[in-house]
Design a protein around this motif. Sequence first.
Motif, PDB file in Angstrom:
ATOM      1  N   ALA A 147       0.870  -1.179   0.000  1.00 20.42           N
ATOM      2  CA  ALA A 147       0.000   0.000   0.000  1.00 20.42           C
ATOM      3  C   ALA A 147       0.904   1.225   0.000  1.00 20.42           C
ATOM      4  O   ALA A 147       1.641   1.440   0.966  1.00 20.42           O
ATOM      5  CB  ALA A 147      -0.899   0.006   1.231  1.00 20.42           C
ATOM      6  N   THR A 148       0.865   2.006  -1.076  1.00 21.40           N
ATOM      7  CA  THR A 148       1.828   3.086  -1.215  1.00 21.40           C
ATOM      8  C   THR A 148       1.206   4.382  -1.719  1.00 21.40           C
ATOM      9  O   THR A 148       0.459   4.378  -2.698  1.00 21.40           O
ATOM     10  CB  THR A 148       2.993   2.649  -2.135  1.00 21.40           C
ATOM     11  N   ASN A 149       1.488   5.473  -1.013  1.00 30.55           N
ATOM     12  CA  ASN A 149       1.120   6.801  -1.498  1.00 30.55           C
ATOM     13  C   ASN A 149       2.085   7.167  -2.613  1.00 30.55           C
ATOM     14  O   ASN A 149       3.297   7.047  -2.446  1.00 30.55           O
ATOM     15  CB  ASN A 149       1.253   7.854  -0.386  1.00 30.55           C
ATOM     16  N   GLN A 150       1.567   7.631  -3.729  1.00 34.31           N
ATOM     17  CA  GLN A 150       2.399   8.026  -4.861  1.00 34.31           C
ATOM     18  C   GLN A 150       1.940   9.393  -5.384  1.00 34.31           C
ATOM     19  O   GLN A 150       1.500   9.535  -6.522  1.00 34.31           O
ATOM     20  CB  GLN A 150       2.357   6.955  -5.956  1.00 34.31           C
ATOM     21  N   SER A 151       2.062  10.401  -4.528  1.00 35.36           N
ATOM     22  CA  SER A 151       1.602  11.744  -4.898  1.00 35.36           C
ATOM     23  C   SER A 151       2.444  12.370  -5.998  1.00 35.36           C
ATOM     24  O   SER A 151       2.050  13.373  -6.585  1.00 35.36           O
ATOM     25  CB  SER A 151       1.572  12.658  -3.681  1.00 35.36           C
ATOM     26  N   ILE A 186       3.991 -11.121  -4.578  1.00 35.04           N
ATOM     27  CA  ILE A 186       3.215 -10.027  -3.997  1.00 35.04           C
ATOM     28  C   ILE A 186       1.794 -10.183  -4.525  1.00 35.04           C
ATOM     29  O   ILE A 186       1.568 -10.185  -5.734  1.00 35.04           O
ATOM     30  CB  ILE A 186       3.805  -8.648  -4.359  1.00 35.04           C
ATOM     31  N   ALA A 187       0.839 -10.327  -3.615  1.00 39.23           N
ATOM     32  CA  ALA A 187      -0.541 -10.621  -3.997  1.00 39.23           C
ATOM     33  C   ALA A 187      -1.266  -9.413  -4.569  1.00 39.23           C
ATOM     34  O   ALA A 187      -2.141  -9.562  -5.423  1.00 39.23           O
ATOM     35  CB  ALA A 187      -1.305 -11.164  -2.794  1.00 39.23           C
ATOM     36  N   ASN A 188      -0.920  -8.216  -4.103  1.00 38.51           N
ATOM     37  CA  ASN A 188      -1.637  -7.015  -4.546  1.00 38.51           C
ATOM     38  C   ASN A 188      -0.788  -5.787  -4.256  1.00 38.51           C
ATOM     39  O   ASN A 188      -0.133  -5.731  -3.211  1.00 38.51           O
ATOM     40  CB  ASN A 188      -2.985  -6.923  -3.816  1.00 38.51           C
ATOM     41  N   ILE A 189      -0.814  -4.841  -5.172  1.00 38.06           N
ATOM     42  CA  ILE A 189      -0.198  -3.532  -4.944  1.00 38.06           C
ATOM     43  C   ILE A 189      -1.278  -2.481  -5.147  1.00 38.06           C
ATOM     44  O   ILE A 189      -1.857  -2.370  -6.227  1.00 38.06           O
ATOM     45  CB  ILE A 189       0.981  -3.262  -5.907  1.00 38.06           C
ATOM     46  N   ALA A 190      -1.558  -1.738  -4.077  1.00 42.43           N
ATOM     47  CA  ALA A 190      -2.527  -0.652  -4.136  1.00 42.43           C
ATOM     48  C   ALA A 190      -1.769   0.654  -3.976  1.00 42.43           C
ATOM     49  O   ALA A 190      -0.877   0.758  -3.135  1.00 42.43           O
ATOM     50  CB  ALA A 190      -3.557  -0.806  -3.015  1.00 42.43           C
ATOM     51  N   TYR A 191      -2.116   1.644  -4.802  1.00 39.28           N
ATOM     52  CA  TYR A 191      -1.425   2.924  -4.694  1.00 39.28           C
ATOM     53  C   TYR A 191      -2.410   4.084  -4.798  1.00 39.28           C
ATOM     54  O   TYR A 191      -3.453   3.975  -5.436  1.00 39.28           O
ATOM     55  CB  TYR A 191      -0.320   3.056  -5.751  1.00 39.28           C
ATOM     56  N   CYS A 192      -2.039   5.167  -4.137  1.00 38.54           N
ATOM     57  CA  CYS A 192      -2.815   6.398  -4.192  1.00 38.54           C
ATOM     58  C   CYS A 192      -2.055   7.383  -5.082  1.00 38.54           C
ATOM     59  O   CYS A 192      -0.950   7.786  -4.737  1.00 38.54           O
ATOM     60  CB  CYS A 192      -2.996   6.987  -2.793  1.00 38.54           C
ATOM     61  N   PRO A 193      -2.637   7.789  -6.211  1.00 37.56           N
ATOM     62  CA  PRO A 193      -1.972   8.725  -7.109  1.00 37.56           C
ATOM     63  C   PRO A 193      -2.249  10.192  -6.780  1.00 37.56           C
ATOM     64  O   PRO A 193      -1.795  11.074  -7.492  1.00 37.56           O
ATOM     65  CB  PRO A 193      -2.583   8.363  -8.475  1.00 37.56           C
ATOM     66  N   HIS A 194      -2.985  10.429  -5.713  1.00 34.96           N
ATOM     67  CA  HIS A 194      -3.459  11.781  -5.398  1.00 34.96           C
ATOM     68  C   HIS A 194      -2.455  12.590  -4.591  1.00 34.96           C
ATOM     69  O   HIS A 194      -1.596  12.032  -3.917  1.00 34.96           O
ATOM     70  CB  HIS A 194      -4.786  11.701  -4.630  1.00 34.96           C
ATOM     71  N   ALA A 239      -8.295  15.530  -1.298  1.00 35.35           N
ATOM     72  CA  ALA A 239      -9.454  15.053  -0.521  1.00 35.35           C
ATOM     73  C   ALA A 239      -9.921  13.660  -0.960  1.00 35.35           C
ATOM     74  O   ALA A 239     -11.115  13.396  -1.036  1.00 35.35           O
ATOM     75  CB  ALA A 239     -10.600  16.061  -0.598  1.00 35.35           C
ATOM     76  N   CYS A 240      -8.979  12.777  -1.227  1.00 36.62           N
ATOM     77  CA  CYS A 240      -9.331  11.403  -1.575  1.00 36.62           C
ATOM     78  C   CYS A 240      -9.493  10.587  -0.283  1.00 36.62           C
ATOM     79  O   CYS A 240      -9.159  11.051   0.797  1.00 36.62           O
ATOM     80  CB  CYS A 240      -8.244  10.790  -2.460  1.00 36.62           C
ATOM     81  N   SER A 241      -9.958   9.369  -0.431  1.00 37.90           N
ATOM     82  CA  SER A 241     -10.100   8.502   0.743  1.00 37.90           C
ATOM     83  C   SER A 241      -9.008   7.442   0.799  1.00 37.90           C
ATOM     84  O   SER A 241      -8.992   6.620   1.706  1.00 37.90           O
ATOM     85  CB  SER A 241     -11.469   7.817   0.723  1.00 37.90           C
ATOM     86  N   CYS A 242      -8.079   7.479  -0.192  1.00 35.51           N
ATOM     87  CA  CYS A 242      -7.085   6.417  -0.237  1.00 35.51           C
ATOM     88  C   CYS A 242      -5.714   6.826   0.310  1.00 35.51           C
ATOM     89  O   CYS A 242      -4.919   5.966   0.661  1.00 35.51           O
ATOM     90  CB  CYS A 242      -6.929   5.874  -1.664  1.00 35.51           C
TER      91      CYS A 242
END
Length: 187
Positions: free
Chosen positions: A54-58, A88-96, A101-104
């Motif tokens: 789970a990674t923030n990628q602003s 690695i089963a899943n990679i989720a990232y936040c591009p915001h 004002a995102c929820s991720c």
Amino acid sequence: MPIAPQQLVILDRDGVINQDSDAYIKSLEEWIPYPSAIEAIARLSRAGFTVAVATNQSGIARGYYSEAVLARMHARLNSLVEDAGGRIANIAYCPHGPDDACSCRKPLPGLLHDIQKALELNSLAGSWIVGDSLRDLQAGEACGCRAVLVKTGKGEKTAAKGVGLEHALICADLAEFADALLAGDFD
């Protein structure tokens, strides 16, 4: 077969799996993994743990790199882990960005909920969250995850502040966490 939450390890990326940079990781060439982290992920995976990221990628919102560049970094990460015998089963990232004002974006738990949904879990309670910043741990704690701070990346500075770490375990790096988890030290 469903995954037991205690068998799920959710990792932050920058500063945990690879070197971090205050100037952002903007290219595949700048994405430099910690060799011990790649091997730790593979060992966890081989031992039956499900590993997700789970990674923030602003930097995407800031225009520093594209989602295509990020996809190449994640393809390289997956390739290295697979070459070491893991997955690695899943990679989720936040591009915001921080003002979108995102929820991720961590410390909000949206990325973790995305992982929960992708892995078809009823709950994340009892899962592990491993990060180098307080916001990583806060996102995990909001979902009932057990928090682990690593001292790589921004972790040393986070540990020195000591704020919000009352329930966190602290490890030198991802390899030390994997060693302890696989040895049963955290049961």
